[in-house]
Design a protein around this motif. Structure first.
Motif, short mmCIF file in Angstrom:
data_model
loop_
_atom_site.label_atom_id
_atom_site.label_comp_id
_atom_site.label_asym_id
_atom_site.label_seq_id
_atom_site.Cartn_x
_atom_site.Cartn_y
_atom_site.Cartn_z
N TYR A 134 -39.11 -6.14 46.18
CA TYR A 134 -39.67 -6.98 45.12
C TYR A 134 -40.63 -6.12 44.32
CZ TYR A 134 -43.20 -7.14 48.74
OH TYR A 134 -44.09 -6.77 49.72
N LEU A 135 -40.61 -6.33 43.01
CA LEU A 135 -41.44 -5.57 42.09
C LEU A 135 -41.86 -6.48 40.94
CD1 LEU A 135 -39.27 -2.34 41.99
CD2 LEU A 135 -41.62 -2.45 42.85
N PRO A 136 -42.87 -6.07 40.16
CA PRO A 136 -43.20 -6.87 38.98
C PRO A 136 -42.03 -6.84 38.00
CG PRO A 136 -44.91 -5.23 39.43
CD PRO A 136 -43.76 -4.93 40.34
N TYR A 137 -41.70 -7.98 37.43
CA TYR A 137 -40.60 -8.08 36.48
C TYR A 137 -40.86 -7.23 35.24
CZ TYR A 137 -37.54 -10.00 32.92
OH TYR A 137 -36.64 -10.14 31.90
N CYS A 138 -42.05 -7.34 34.68
CA CYS A 138 -42.36 -6.57 33.48
C CYS A 138 -42.54 -5.10 33.86
CB CYS A 138 -43.62 -7.11 32.80
SG CYS A 138 -43.33 -8.72 32.04
N GLY A 139 -41.89 -4.24 33.14
CA GLY A 139 -41.94 -2.82 33.43
C GLY A 139 -40.93 -2.40 34.48
N LEU A 140 -40.00 -3.27 34.82
CA LEU A 140 -39.00 -2.97 35.84
C LEU A 140 -38.12 -1.81 35.41
CD1 LEU A 140 -38.04 -4.04 38.60
CD2 LEU A 140 -36.41 -5.46 37.36
N ASP A 141 -37.89 -0.88 36.30
CA ASP A 141 -37.02 0.26 36.02
C ASP A 141 -35.63 -0.25 35.64
OD1 ASP A 141 -35.04 2.40 36.62
OD2 ASP A 141 -36.82 3.51 37.31
N PRO A 142 -35.10 0.17 34.50
CA PRO A 142 -33.80 -0.35 34.05
C PRO A 142 -32.63 0.02 34.96
CG PRO A 142 -34.56 1.41 32.61
CD PRO A 142 -35.68 1.12 33.57
N ARG A 143 -32.82 0.97 35.85
CA ARG A 143 -31.74 1.35 36.78
C ARG A 143 -31.62 0.37 37.94
NH1 ARG A 143 -33.80 7.12 38.22
NH2 ARG A 143 -35.70 5.89 38.18
N LEU A 144 -32.61 -0.53 38.08
CA LEU A 144 -32.59 -1.50 39.17
C LEU A 144 -31.93 -2.80 38.73
CD1 LEU A 144 -36.21 -1.06 40.55
CD2 LEU A 144 -34.10 -0.17 41.53
N HIS A 145 -31.33 -3.48 39.69
CA HIS A 145 -30.71 -4.78 39.41
C HIS A 145 -31.60 -5.88 39.98
CE1 HIS A 145 -27.87 -8.00 39.02
NE2 HIS A 145 -28.01 -8.27 40.30
N ALA A 146 -32.06 -6.77 39.10
CA ALA A 146 -32.87 -7.91 39.54
C ALA A 146 -31.93 -9.02 39.96
CB ALA A 146 -33.80 -8.37 38.42
N ALA A 147 -31.82 -9.25 41.26
CA ALA A 147 -30.92 -10.27 41.80
C ALA A 147 -31.54 -11.66 41.78
CB ALA A 147 -30.54 -9.91 43.23
N LEU A 148 -32.87 -11.73 41.64
CA LEU A 148 -33.57 -13.00 41.67
C LEU A 148 -34.91 -12.82 40.98
CD1 LEU A 148 -33.73 -15.93 42.91
CD2 LEU A 148 -34.77 -14.85 44.91
N LEU A 149 -35.30 -13.81 40.16
CA LEU A 149 -36.62 -13.81 39.53
C LEU A 149 -37.41 -14.99 40.08
CD1 LEU A 149 -35.70 -13.03 35.81
CD2 LEU A 149 -36.42 -11.44 37.61
N ILE A 150 -38.67 -14.72 40.43
CA ILE A 150 -39.52 -15.74 41.03
C ILE A 150 -40.76 -15.91 40.17
CG2 ILE A 150 -40.78 -16.41 43.10
CD1 ILE A 150 -38.92 -14.38 44.62
N ALA A 151 -41.01 -17.14 39.72
CA ALA A 151 -42.18 -17.44 38.90
C ALA A 151 -43.45 -17.35 39.74
CB ALA A 151 -42.04 -18.85 38.32
N ALA A 152 -44.59 -17.33 39.06
CA ALA A 152 -45.88 -17.22 39.74
C ALA A 152 -46.11 -18.35 40.72
CB ALA A 152 -47.00 -17.19 38.70
N ASP A 153 -45.52 -19.52 40.45
CA ASP A 153 -45.70 -20.66 41.36
C ASP A 153 -44.68 -20.68 42.50
OD1 ASP A 153 -43.39 -21.42 40.05
OD2 ASP A 153 -44.25 -23.21 39.13
N GLY A 154 -43.82 -19.66 42.59
CA GLY A 154 -42.88 -19.56 43.70
C GLY A 154 -41.51 -20.14 43.45
#
Length: 166
Positions: A134-154
């Motif tokens: 898990y990493l911060p969404y903003c600034g995510l390395d473009p070579r990575l695949h985000a399989a799931l996004l989780i809001a601040a409230d979970g």
């Protein structure tokens, strides 16, 4: 002692302005708090939900559907992103998580890998088959695949509605 009431209207004006100021975050600020669950390139088509991620990071699910070992990686316990991930996804406080891993260790279950920095996590996921992190969404390395996004409230975010980081 007699106090001057001349400053009173100014005080009420300031208090009223403060109360009228919205407390909600701007869209870019909200996006900055989004957690991206990232997987290795060989898992780019993997579909995950919050329950899957919880099971993986608690090591109750250790293999992908095709039999490959899952390689989860954590940030250090004091990292703010890990603390938020632990509370919102694993439903544990940092203290309860430590107790959980102490108990699991005596049952032969080892915790996820831990790396000291977000950069090290990026490298691990890029170089390790079966990796998940898990990493911060903003600034995510473009070579990575985000399989799931989780809001601040979970809650899980719809991948089609990716938040703006600008």
């Amino acid at each position: 002692m007699h106090r001057s009431t001349a400053a009173l209207p100014v005080l009420w004006l300031l208090l009223g302005a403060a109360a009228a100021t919205p407390v909600c975050a701007e869209p870019a600020e909200a996006a900055a708090t989004v957690i991206a669950v990232v997987v290795s390139a060989d898992r780019a088509a993997e579909s995950l939900d919050l329950d899957d991620v919880e099971l993986i990071f608690k090591r109750k699910r250790q293999f992908w559907a095709d039999g490959q070992r899952i390689q989860p990686v954590n940030l250090p316990p004091e990292h703010p992103l890990r603390q938020r991930f632990t509370r919102n996804v694993l439903h544990q406080s940092p203290e309860l998580q430590q107790d959980y891993w102490n108990e699991q260790y005596f049952q032969g279950v080892r915790p996820p890998h831990m790396l000291r920095s977000e950069g090290a996590v990026v490298r691990f996921v890029l170089e390790t088959a079966g990796a998940i992190a898990y990493l911060p969404y903003c600034g995510l390395d473009p070579r990575l695949h985000a399989a799931l996004l989780i809001a601040a409230d979970g809650r899980r975010l719809n991948p089609a509605q990716r938040p703006s980081c600008s």
